[in-house]
Design a protein around this motif. Sequence first.
Motif, PDB file in Angstrom:
ATOM      1  N   UNK A  80       0.868  -1.182   0.000  1.00  0.00           N
ATOM      2  CA  UNK A  80       0.000   0.000   0.000  1.00  0.00           C
ATOM      3  C   UNK A  80       0.908   1.236   0.000  1.00  0.00           C
ATOM      4  N   UNK A  81       1.299   1.662  -1.206  1.00  0.00           N
ATOM      5  CA  UNK A  81       2.351   2.675  -1.280  1.00  0.00           C
ATOM      6  C   UNK A  81       1.827   4.101  -1.414  1.00  0.00           C
ATOM      7  N   UNK A  82       0.521   4.262  -1.553  1.00  0.00           N
ATOM      8  CA  UNK A  82      -0.034   5.607  -1.647  1.00  0.00           C
ATOM      9  C   UNK A  82      -0.477   6.081  -0.258  1.00  0.00           C
TER      10      UNK A  82
ATOM     11  N   UNK B 188      -3.487   7.564   6.365  1.00  0.00           N
ATOM     12  CA  UNK B 188      -3.595   6.145   6.023  1.00  0.00           C
ATOM     13  C   UNK B 188      -2.898   5.869   4.699  1.00  0.00           C
ATOM     14  N   UNK B 189      -2.708   4.604   4.408  1.00  0.00           N
ATOM     15  CA  UNK B 189      -2.136   4.188   3.129  1.00  0.00           C
ATOM     16  C   UNK B 189      -3.196   3.447   2.325  1.00  0.00           C
ATOM     17  N   UNK B 190      -2.993   3.432   0.991  1.00  0.00           N
ATOM     18  CA  UNK B 190      -3.890   2.686   0.116  1.00  0.00           C
ATOM     19  C   UNK B 190      -3.144   2.308  -1.146  1.00  0.00           C
TER      20      UNK B 190
ATOM     21  N   UNK C 115      -7.446   1.416  -4.778  1.00  0.00           N
ATOM     22  CA  UNK C 115      -8.274   2.132  -3.811  1.00  0.00           C
ATOM     23  C   UNK C 115      -8.525   1.382  -2.517  1.00  0.00           C
ATOM     24  N   UNK C 116      -7.912   0.224  -2.351  1.00  0.00           N
ATOM     25  CA  UNK C 116      -8.088  -0.545  -1.112  1.00  0.00           C
ATOM     26  C   UNK C 116      -7.301   0.115   0.016  1.00  0.00           C
ATOM     27  N   UNK C 117      -7.930   0.251   1.176  1.00  0.00           N
ATOM     28  CA  UNK C 117      -7.283   0.856   2.333  1.00  0.00           C
ATOM     29  C   UNK C 117      -6.263  -0.110   2.917  1.00  0.00           C
TER      30      UNK C 117
END
Length: 204
Positions: free
Chosen positions: A69-71, A98-100, A104-106
């Motif tokens: 989850x790099x975003x 948070x990361x996602x 778009x998955x958290x």
Amino acid sequence: MSSQLGFFAVSVPPPTGRIVRPQVVAKNDEVAICSDEEAMARHLEATGNYRILRKLQPRRIVGRPRPEFRRHGVILDTETTGLNYRFDEIIEIGAIAFTFNDAGAIGDVTGVYGGLQQPTIPIPPDITRLRIYAENSPFDMKDHLKARGYRWSDGSDGRPKSWWIELPEEKLEEELHFLRTEIYRWDADPPVKYLTALDRFWVA
């Protein structure tokens, strides 16, 4: 805001074709129900007669988020004294980092912030509200209270264990009249707590 307030609700998958029914076993001449609460909830949902609400659990804040989850994102929530950006002021800020991933998955919660600020102007009366607690109201009146917008408090958060509703201050006498004539049927004096915006949105 010092908690995540359910921003990351986890959807509950629909029941599969095989319905898991709660087990009933006899023990010491008493009937004990299996402690698998999720199985009981799914059994009730599968009948089509019930919708089960599940308590949302806050996600743990992590120091090292998962690399897949790099975003990064931030949910920002504010409370103000009004809607005019020229004159009104922010009185509370809450944020969740948070990361996602690209789909778009958290992923993970990496930080939570909550802060309050005393405004330099009075909080307008139109955002000052109050809470009425229908303590010791008759049990058979619960449907009437629900239909009017009352919600149930089990007392676990420090509030009275009773039905309650939040209203503008100018509705107080009207609501007391309803409670005394339609619910209690006597000149009851239910507890009333006056709230400001700071009170309503404060999370201990």
